[in-house]
Design a protein around this motif. Structure first.
Motif, PDB file in Angstrom:
ATOM      1  N   ASP A  84       0.868  -1.183   0.000  1.00 18.27           N
ATOM      2  CA  ASP A  84       0.000   0.000   0.000  1.00 18.27           C
ATOM      3  C   ASP A  84       0.907   1.236   0.000  1.00 18.27           C
ATOM      4  OD1 ASP A  84      -1.877   2.107   0.877  1.00 18.27           O
ATOM      5  OD2 ASP A  84      -3.208   0.463   1.417  1.00 18.27           O
ATOM      6  N   GLY A 120      -0.438   2.902  -8.519  1.00 17.58           N
ATOM      7  CA  GLY A 120      -0.700   2.533  -9.915  1.00 17.58           C
ATOM      8  C   GLY A 120       0.286   1.533 -10.478  1.00 17.58           C
ATOM      9  N   ASP A 124       1.229  -1.468  -9.320  1.00 16.59           N
ATOM     10  CA  ASP A 124       1.127  -2.840  -8.795  1.00 16.59           C
ATOM     11  C   ASP A 124       1.250  -3.918  -9.863  1.00 16.59           C
ATOM     12  OD1 ASP A 124      -0.579  -0.844  -7.187  1.00 16.59           O
ATOM     13  OD2 ASP A 124      -0.019  -2.415  -5.762  1.00 16.59           O
ATOM     14  N   TYR A 160     -16.411   6.982   8.963  1.00 19.17           N
ATOM     15  CA  TYR A 160     -17.419   7.266   7.942  1.00 19.17           C
ATOM     16  C   TYR A 160     -17.615   6.038   7.078  1.00 19.17           C
ATOM     17  CZ  TYR A 160     -16.640  12.212   9.050  1.00 19.17           C
ATOM     18  OH  TYR A 160     -16.533  13.404   9.686  1.00 19.17           O
ATOM     19  N   ASN A 198     -18.338   5.681   3.413  1.00 16.77           N
ATOM     20  CA  ASN A 198     -18.425   6.443   2.172  1.00 16.77           C
ATOM     21  C   ASN A 198     -18.911   7.862   2.465  1.00 16.77           C
ATOM     22  OD1 ASN A 198     -17.555   4.145   0.856  1.00 16.77           O
ATOM     23  ND2 ASN A 198     -19.614   3.378   0.566  1.00 16.77           N
TER      24      ASN A 198
HETATM   25  N1  MGD Z   1     -14.746   2.213   7.583  1.00 15.78           N
HETATM   26  C1  MGD Z   1     -15.158   2.085   6.322  1.00 15.78           C
HETATM   27  N2  MGD Z   1     -15.273   0.849   5.774  1.00 15.78           N
HETATM   28  C2  MGD Z   1     -15.659   0.717   4.474  1.00 15.78           C
HETATM   29  C3  MGD Z   1     -15.996   1.848   3.684  1.00 15.78           C
HETATM   30  C4  MGD Z   1     -15.886   3.142   4.301  1.00 15.78           C
HETATM   31  O1  MGD Z   1     -16.160   4.182   3.688  1.00 15.78           O
HETATM   32  N3  MGD Z   1     -15.461   3.218   5.607  1.00 15.78           N
HETATM   33  N4  MGD Z   1     -16.395   1.699   2.392  1.00 15.78           N
HETATM   34  C5  MGD Z   1     -16.762   0.375   1.898  1.00 15.78           C
HETATM   35  C6  MGD Z   1     -16.616   0.279   0.425  1.00 15.78           C
HETATM   36  S1  MGD Z   1     -17.819   0.951  -0.567  1.00 15.78           S
HETATM   37  C7  MGD Z   1     -15.572  -0.331  -0.175  1.00 15.78           C
HETATM   38  S2  MGD Z   1     -15.483  -0.383  -1.878  1.00 15.78           S
HETATM   39  C8  MGD Z   1     -14.520  -0.999   0.598  1.00 15.78           C
HETATM   40  C9  MGD Z   1     -13.128  -0.682   0.069  1.00 15.78           C
HETATM   41  O2  MGD Z   1     -12.204  -1.434   0.744  1.00 15.78           O
HETATM   42  P1  MGD Z   1     -10.649  -1.319   0.424  1.00 15.78           P
HETATM   43  O3  MGD Z   1     -10.359  -1.775  -0.938  1.00 15.78           O
HETATM   44  O4  MGD Z   1      -9.913  -1.985   1.528  1.00 15.78           O
HETATM   45  O5  MGD Z   1     -10.471   0.243   0.636  1.00 15.78           O
HETATM   46  P2  MGD Z   1      -9.996   1.534  -0.140  1.00 15.78           P
HETATM   47  O6  MGD Z   1      -9.983   2.530   0.955  1.00 15.78           O
HETATM   48  O7  MGD Z   1     -10.799   1.777  -1.342  1.00 15.78           O
HETATM   49  O8  MGD Z   1      -8.488   1.242  -0.601  1.00 15.78           O
HETATM   50  C10 MGD Z   1      -7.646   0.392   0.113  1.00 15.78           C
HETATM   51  C11 MGD Z   1      -6.217   0.814   0.076  1.00 15.78           C
HETATM   52  O9  MGD Z   1      -5.745   0.912  -1.265  1.00 15.78           O
HETATM   53  C12 MGD Z   1      -4.630   1.753  -1.196  1.00 15.78           C
HETATM   54  N5  MGD Z   1      -4.213   2.119  -2.550  1.00 15.78           N
HETATM   55  C13 MGD Z   1      -4.566   3.168  -3.307  1.00 15.78           C
HETATM   56  N6  MGD Z   1      -3.905   3.155  -4.482  1.00 15.78           N
HETATM   57  C14 MGD Z   1      -3.119   2.050  -4.468  1.00 15.78           C
HETATM   58  C15 MGD Z   1      -2.194   1.482  -5.387  1.00 15.78           C
HETATM   59  O10 MGD Z   1      -1.974   1.988  -6.478  1.00 15.78           O
HETATM   60  N7  MGD Z   1      -1.575   0.345  -5.019  1.00 15.78           N
HETATM   61  C16 MGD Z   1      -1.780  -0.258  -3.814  1.00 15.78           C
HETATM   62  N8  MGD Z   1      -1.138  -1.367  -3.550  1.00 15.78           N
HETATM   63  N9  MGD Z   1      -2.642   0.261  -2.930  1.00 15.78           N
HETATM   64  C17 MGD Z   1      -3.313   1.388  -3.257  1.00 15.78           C
HETATM   65  C18 MGD Z   1      -5.102   2.897  -0.332  1.00 15.78           C
HETATM   66  O11 MGD Z   1      -4.000   3.600   0.210  1.00 15.78           O
HETATM   67  C19 MGD Z   1      -5.934   2.180   0.710  1.00 15.78           C
HETATM   68  O12 MGD Z   1      -5.244   1.988   1.915  1.00 15.78           O
HETATM   69  O13 MGD Z   1     -14.590  -0.602   1.957  1.00 15.78           O
HETATM   70  C20 MGD Z   1     -15.896  -0.722   2.527  1.00 15.78           C
HETATM   71  N10 MGD Z   1     -15.734  -0.529   3.945  1.00 15.78           N
END
Ligand code: MGD
Ligand code: MGD
Ligand code: SF4
Ligand code: MO
Length: 688
Positions: free
Chosen positions: A206, A225, A227, A579, A581
């Motif tokens: 990350d 970007g 990865d 939060y 979203n």
């Molecule tokens: N507390 C909480 N929980 C949630 C949500 C919320 O708003 N709050 N939203 C929900 C929803 S709709 C979803 S889709 C999921 C998403 O769940 P996740 O996919 O876990 O969450 P994101 O925050 O979208 O991104 C995760 C990580 O990707 C990293 N990242 C960004 N760009 C890159 C990159 O190019 N390479 C790599 N390796 N990492 C990268 C970010 O720094 C971030 O830490 O979470 C769900 N759960």
């Protein structure tokens, strides 16, 4: 339902937020009022806990700003001035306006606009799909979350299937790849902790040192970007060192020779700068990943928010094939369980795609601002019906969206629990029920349990569920088709009617009694241990015919992604702890914990822009500008900045969204949005 003494009862339900965990909960109710809402201790995956957001769900349900009645706008669009109207008058006016628009411009001038604000199966896509299909309205491509990963994985595997998250206890090497598990997918963490207690190493890739990265064994701060470039380099090393499972590849993969040729370009020495990771670390990662059995890759959504998002998933999916990780229990790749849950439930029966007229256009939700402001679109969009989504906060290019929503000739209807930032631009706002006021069957994309959510209290005020909203709209429009009036129970029965063996014995009656059921999904599930890839060749496709037909690179690659323009940083705006979203920003408890809008940069970036810790800075680019408090830390690498996505207030108390700065960057395929391919500059904000 369980009756306790003192007229108190306990009602079973499940969280309907757009979140992988679908927690099972219990609501204690007396005299029609919810007294307590807490995690159901029986549930094997969510184990009696909720999360920092939903621990305070009743504050949301009984919030003073909760909408109780339909509202009609009286002030200018955006000002938020409304008066109370009756359901009858409001619906009559909406129906009248829509009939007029359809007569003058055709039904495509009306567009439904929704996402997964409530992801319960019948509230997310059932009667609404039927109604708008029968009306012949513009169809919406709902691809802001989850479509890109599935279409990326499908290029390699044929589908989005993967390892059951509960099976991670068997893994011995887990790469959390672009997912912030502790924040976004909390209930998976105990499974990971158990794997670790069993000897697994936890690697987190990350660009940000997230809470998850801090808790893991090895954090690899990658350049955003890049990865897929890293994955290509890992394959280069695996092939060079002959860690390939030749037997698996020969029997179950297509295009190995072409892959060997392609990975030649990705020697670690050649990619080290691009990915921002030292050669030794790339070598070490490849060696540990390929030689520890079983090894597992866990991505979720983070990676898809880049313009090469689909290629990232497509390329990552080649790794477990190359080393034959799929053969081992706990080995392979584990992403969303949605692909299995949705193919098990009969959601086609709910949404009835056969009602759609094939000639009707489809527009992508990502482009809302452009579409509303377009002079070329024929017919132009003259009305929007928005529910289950808050586009002013969540969709890129906020300024364009607001410009569009301000159009005097646009008729906007919103159905939500609150007057959201989007609802402020509506002509009518209709009150929606919360999860404890409506019925639904709630699938999960983070495990294999299916939940039934029963209403615990009557609707607050005159609020109605999404299904009831669409029944009322259909009636006001004078529609007589029976399928528009199915009851919630009928819809749930339809969802359960697929005949899929995973649903054997799971009836509505049983769900009413138990609250949830695990799909009859094998415990030791290894979807591709014996091949069974569902690509056109029936093999894992290193070389993909489908991609070639689409005019795309048939081989995995690093994909195309931008270099930050000079003197800019790349802005990652991912999810926050308090939060969900766009939601909870206006609830005091949560807002206090998240604090004011911040931007996090490292000391090098701070020096570049001459900004200091805790000072206010302007964050800007060609699309917008925000004032945020600067945090200088080593959590973020050089060239990267982090801002929360959601609803933080700025120092002046104004509600802001980072999507003022993002643009409609299409992903390579899958129809998604490159939210994180955003570049900004910072400058000191002089005290006013
Ligand atoms: N507390 C909480 N929980 C949630 C949500 C919320 O708003 N709050 N939203 C929900 C929803 S709709 C979803 S889709 C999921 C998403 O769940 P996740 O996919 O876990 O969450 P994101 O925050 O979208 O991104 C995760 C990580 O990707 C990293 N990242 C960004 N760009 C890159 C990159 O190019 N390479 C790599 N390796 N990492 C990268 C970010 O720094 C971030 O830490 O979470 C769900 N759960
Ligand atoms: N910059 C940036 N932008 C992002 C992301 C990011 O990481 N960074 N993540 C993207 C992702 S992955 C997602 S999923 C989207 C999420 O974006 P949204 O879907 O807009 O977010 P939510 O807050 O989950 O839900 C939207 C609305 O649904 C309402 N709602 C909840 N339940 C009901 C109901 O039963 N009926 C009705 N009518 N309304 C209901 C809520 O009150 C809320 O206003 O944001 C995307 N935007
Ligand atoms: S938001 Fe997610 S973690 Fe929180 S209660 Fe709902 S399903 Fe569980
Ligand atoms: Mo999402």
């Amino acid at each position: 339902m369980q009756i306790l003494g003192n007229d108190t009862k306990i009602v079973r339900g499940a969280c309907g937020h757009d979140c992988p965990d679908t927690c099972s909960w219990l609501v204690e109710v007396r005299d029609g009022k919810a007294l307590r809402l807490f995690g159901n201790p029986d549930h094997p995956f969510t184990r009696g806990t909720l999360c920092a957001k939903v621990n305070h769900y009743l504050e949301r349900v009984y919030h003073s700003e909760r909408l109780h009645y339909p509202l009609k706008r009286v002030g200018p669009k955006g000002e938020g001035k409304f008066v109370r109207v009756t359901w009858e008058d409001a619906l009559r006016d909406v129906a009248g306006q829509w009939h007029k628009i359809i007569a003058e411009s055709g039904s495509e001038a009306i567009m439904p606009y929704s996402s997964a604000g409530n992801q319960g199966l019948i509230q997310v896509a059932s009667l609404d799909r039927r109604l708008f299909a029968l009306l012949g309205c513009t169809q919406l491509e709902r691809s802001i979350c989850g479509e890109v990963p599935v279409s990326g994985l499908a290029a390699t595997q044929g589908n989005g299937f993967g390892v059951d998250p509960e099976e991670l206890v068997h893994s011995r090497y887990i790469i959390l790849w672009g997912t912030n598990t502790i924040v976004t997918n909390l209930h998976l963490w105990p499974v990971i902790a158990e794997a670790r207690a069993n000897g697994a190493k936890i690697v987190v890739i990350d660009p940000i040192r997230t809470r998850t990265a801090e808790k893991g064994d090895w954090h690899i701060p990658i350049r955003p970007g890049s990865d897929a470039t890293l994955a290509m380099s890992l394959m280069h090393i695996i092939i060079r060192e002959n860690w390939v499972d030749h037997d698996f590849v020969e029997r179950h993969a297509l295009g190995y020779e072409a892959l060997c040729e392609r990975v030649k370009e990705y020697a670690p020495e050649r990619v080290t700068r691009k990915v921002g990771i030292p050669v030794e670390d790339i070598e070490k990662l490849a060696q540990e990943y390929a030689t520890t059995t079983p090894s597992l890759i866990r991505p979720l959504i983070g990676l898809e928010h880049h313009q090469n998002g689909a290629m990232m998933f497509r390329t990552l999916a080649c790794l477990p094939v190359l080393i034959g990780a799929w053969k081992h229990r706990g080995g392979g790749l584990s992403r969303s369980t949605g692909a299995i849950q949705y193919s098990t439930l009969n959601h086609r029966r709910l949404s009835m795609p056969e009602l759609q007229r094939p000639e009707v256009r489809t527009l992508n939700m990502r482009d809302l601002g452009q579409l509303l402001c377009s002079k070329e679109l024929t017919p132009p969009l003259r009305s929007l019906c928005i529910w289950n989504v808050n586009p002013v906060v969540s969709i890129p290019n906020q300024a364009k969206i607001i410009e569009g929503l301000k159009r005097e000739d646009l008729f906007t209807v919103v159905h939500d629990l609150f007057v959201t930032e989007t609802a402020k631009y509506a002509d009518y706002v209709f009150p929606a029920t919360s999860q404890i006021e409506c019925m639904d069957i709630v699938p999960a994309w983070g495990h294999h349990y299916l939940s039934l959510n029963l209403p615990a209290i009557p609707p607050v005020g005159e609020s109605v569920s999404n299904t009831e909203f669409f029944r009322r709209l259909a009636k006001a429009l004078g529609r007589t088709e029976e399928c528009l009036y199915d009851s919630d129970e009928q819809l749930i029965e339809q969802a359960l009617s697929s005949g899929h063996p995973y649903l054997d014995g799971i009836s509505l009656e049983r769900l009413k009694q138990d609250g949830y059921a695990r799909l009859n999904h094998e415990r030791d599930y290894r979807p591709f241990a014996n091949g069974n890839f569902t690509t056109p060749s029936g093999k894992a496709e290193f070389w993909s015919q489908d991609l070639m037909k689409m005019g795309l690179d048939p081989l995995p690659s690093g994909g195309e992604y931008p270099d930050p323009p000079v003197d800019h940083v790349q802005l990652i705006s991912s999810k926050t702890l308090h939060y969900l979203n766009s939601s909870y920003g206006h609830i005091e408890h949560h807002a206090r914990r998240e604090g004011i809008l911040t931007i996090e940069v490292n000391p090098q970036t701070a020096e570049l822009f001459d900004v200091t810790d805790k000072a206010l800075v302007e964050v800007f680019n060609e699309r917008g500008s925000l004032v945020a408090e600067c945090r200088i830390s080593n959590r973020v690498g050089a060239g990267v900045a982090w801002m929360p996505f959601g609803g933080n207030k700025d120092a002046k108390g104004n509600f802001q969204s980072v999507n003022q700065l993002t643009g409609e960057v299409p992903t390579d395929w899958g129809g998604g949005s490159g939210f994180y391919d955003t570049f900004v500059k910072l400058r000191r904000q002089l005290p006013t």
